[in-house]
Design an enzyme around this catalytic site. Sequence first.
Site, PDB file in Angstrom:
ATOM      1  NE  ARG A  63      30.499  29.523  91.100  1.00 27.23           N
ATOM      2  CZ  ARG A  63      29.653  29.181  90.143  1.00 27.23           C
ATOM      3  NH1 ARG A  63      29.887  28.127  89.373  1.00 27.23           N
ATOM      4  NH2 ARG A  63      28.563  29.895  89.915  1.00 27.23           N
ATOM      5  CB  SER A 119      29.533  35.216  94.556  1.00 26.53           C
ATOM      6  OG  SER A 119      28.565  35.554  93.602  1.00 26.53           O
ATOM      7  CD  GLU A 143      32.506  32.091  94.103  1.00 30.01           C
ATOM      8  OE1 GLU A 143      31.329  31.705  94.125  1.00 30.01           O
ATOM      9  OE2 GLU A 143      32.928  32.936  93.300  1.00 30.01           O
TER      10      GLU A 143
HETATM   11  P1  NAP Z   1      20.549  35.854  90.622  1.00 30.15           P
HETATM   12  O1  NAP Z   1      19.470  35.660  89.653  1.00 30.15           O
HETATM   13  O2  NAP Z   1      20.402  36.840  91.702  1.00 30.15           O
HETATM   14  O3  NAP Z   1      20.868  34.505  91.369  1.00 30.15           O
HETATM   15  C1  NAP Z   1      21.002  33.392  90.689  1.00 30.15           C
HETATM   16  C2  NAP Z   1      21.279  32.342  91.746  1.00 30.15           C
HETATM   17  O4  NAP Z   1      20.338  31.348  91.627  1.00 30.15           O
HETATM   18  C3  NAP Z   1      22.619  31.791  91.527  1.00 30.15           C
HETATM   19  O5  NAP Z   1      23.186  31.494  92.748  1.00 30.15           O
HETATM   20  C4  NAP Z   1      22.348  30.531  90.721  1.00 30.15           C
HETATM   21  O6  NAP Z   1      23.181  29.478  91.105  1.00 30.15           O
HETATM   22  C5  NAP Z   1      20.926  30.177  91.094  1.00 30.15           C
HETATM   23  N1  NAP Z   1      20.113  29.776  89.927  1.00 30.15           N
HETATM   24  C6  NAP Z   1      19.392  30.584  89.123  1.00 30.15           C
HETATM   25  N2  NAP Z   1      18.754  29.882  88.184  1.00 30.15           N
HETATM   26  C7  NAP Z   1      19.047  28.596  88.392  1.00 30.15           C
HETATM   27  C8  NAP Z   1      18.692  27.384  87.735  1.00 30.15           C
HETATM   28  N3  NAP Z   1      17.881  27.379  86.676  1.00 30.15           N
HETATM   29  N4  NAP Z   1      19.195  26.234  88.204  1.00 30.15           N
HETATM   30  C9  NAP Z   1      20.030  26.256  89.233  1.00 30.15           C
HETATM   31  N5  NAP Z   1      20.412  27.358  89.904  1.00 30.15           N
HETATM   32  C10 NAP Z   1      19.923  28.525  89.502  1.00 30.15           C
HETATM   33  O7  NAP Z   1      21.862  36.152  89.736  1.00 30.15           O
HETATM   34  P2  NAP Z   1      23.378  36.383  90.167  1.00 30.15           P
HETATM   35  O8  NAP Z   1      23.590  36.163  91.596  1.00 30.15           O
HETATM   36  O9  NAP Z   1      23.785  37.667  89.562  1.00 30.15           O
HETATM   37  O10 NAP Z   1      24.092  35.198  89.432  1.00 30.15           O
HETATM   38  C11 NAP Z   1      23.932  34.938  88.069  1.00 30.15           C
HETATM   39  C12 NAP Z   1      24.964  33.914  87.647  1.00 30.15           C
HETATM   40  O11 NAP Z   1      26.276  34.491  87.654  1.00 30.15           O
HETATM   41  C13 NAP Z   1      25.034  32.706  88.556  1.00 30.15           C
HETATM   42  O12 NAP Z   1      25.294  31.560  87.803  1.00 30.15           O
HETATM   43  C14 NAP Z   1      26.194  33.034  89.471  1.00 30.15           C
HETATM   44  O13 NAP Z   1      26.840  31.889  89.971  1.00 30.15           O
HETATM   45  C15 NAP Z   1      27.108  33.804  88.543  1.00 30.15           C
HETATM   46  N6  NAP Z   1      27.895  34.746  89.315  1.00 30.15           N
HETATM   47  C16 NAP Z   1      29.066  34.343  89.852  1.00 30.15           C
HETATM   48  C17 NAP Z   1      29.800  35.231  90.616  1.00 30.15           C
HETATM   49  C18 NAP Z   1      31.089  34.837  91.225  1.00 30.15           C
HETATM   50  O14 NAP Z   1      31.758  35.646  91.806  1.00 30.15           O
HETATM   51  N7  NAP Z   1      31.471  33.608  91.146  1.00 30.15           N
HETATM   52  C19 NAP Z   1      29.347  36.510  90.817  1.00 30.15           C
HETATM   53  C20 NAP Z   1      28.149  36.868  90.274  1.00 30.15           C
HETATM   54  C21 NAP Z   1      27.425  35.977  89.533  1.00 30.15           C
HETATM   55  P3  NAP Z   1      24.699  29.313  90.578  1.00 30.15           P
HETATM   56  O15 NAP Z   1      25.498  30.336  91.296  1.00 30.15           O
HETATM   57  O16 NAP Z   1      25.057  27.932  91.026  1.00 30.15           O
HETATM   58  O17 NAP Z   1      24.698  29.469  89.114  1.00 30.15           O
END
Ligand code: NAP
Length: 346
Positions: free
Chosen positions: A173, A246, A342
Amino acid sequence: MNNHAHGAAYTIAENASLRTRNSFGVEARAALLVEVRRAEALAELMAFARFRTQAPLVLGAGSNILFTRDWPGVVLSLDTRGIEVLDDDGARLQLRVAAGERWHDFVLWSLAKGCRGLENLALIPGTVGAAPIQNIGAYGVEVAEFIVAVEAWDRDTGRLVTLTAAQCAFGYRDSLFKREVERWIVVAVRLALPRQRVLRTDYAGVGEELAAMGVRDPSAAQVAEAVMRLRTRKLPDPAVLGNAGSFFKNPLLATDAARALCARHPGLPCWPDHHGLAKLSAAWLVEQAGGKGLREGDAAVSQQHALVLVNHGNASGAQLWALAERVRAAVQARFGVVLEPEPRIV
Ligand code: NAP
């Protein structure tokens, strides 16, 4: 409000409200709001003293920014459009995409062209120009994997330059553009998208969602569909409830420090091999520190998702930021970990 039109290349408005231009929906005003429709206009605009002496704030779709005050200078909104195919050798498509294109529309366009790679990044709000700035990522894929080069205006040299992916120094990020936010204005992104690629379905519920859809051997479009369903279910819609996705990044720690912390706190999710460091779950830390669902006036931490700050209507940016600071302090007091926001905080 004055509104001068200079051909079709750009428009300028004075004392402009940014409320509908940030997904938190907070009120903030820009002394000058310049909307650029053609990138060539940048050379002319950047020659103005006001742009030379003070960095403009570059606004994409406003989906990753929190205004805690008015902006006393220029806000630059790049509304340039266009997806250009530079080369297609059958195996991969080389593209140049203008900064103002909507990211999700571009993802759908790429899938319709038979490309793979961006399916996990479906439904991320924002523009294509913003994508490299924080190296957007979701469900195990980061945009940096597909970026060949970024065209950007360099305020230091007053020139338009093309930076290779290596020069962009992408991280988790993170990128050169995020670290030197006043220097660069991203004008276009060049990407290479493959037609063949193993789909990534093993991350954060994607496989389960496909199973629930009754899909066994998914196409890229079906993976995108699963991601869209997941996101729609888990994340509040900014059109209904102001938010910027996030709000905190997952903290990256040296492996030893992460191991010690996880030994003290069984249950703390830790991914040990992430960009050479160990990644911890920010959502878990916030929830355990009592942050989830916290509310002060119209500023709140989502009940659904501990990482998402929401505006229930009339929260100011300062109130949202105060709540974020409270959550950060609680996490730091309990776990000794400092969470980084973020979105860009103004
Ligand atoms: P969640 O299932 O509640 O959380 C997933 C979290 O666990 C994320 O932070 C993800 O890291 C980590 N994760 C899950 N599986 C993983 C693996 N196999 N190896 C490494 N890390 C793992 O789902 P969520 O929060 O809705 O997020 C789902 C995805 O969407 C994530 O990749 C998240 O980053 C992305 N997302 C981004 C934003 C944003 O505003 N940037 C908002 C919502 C969701 P990572 O974040 O590093 O992937």
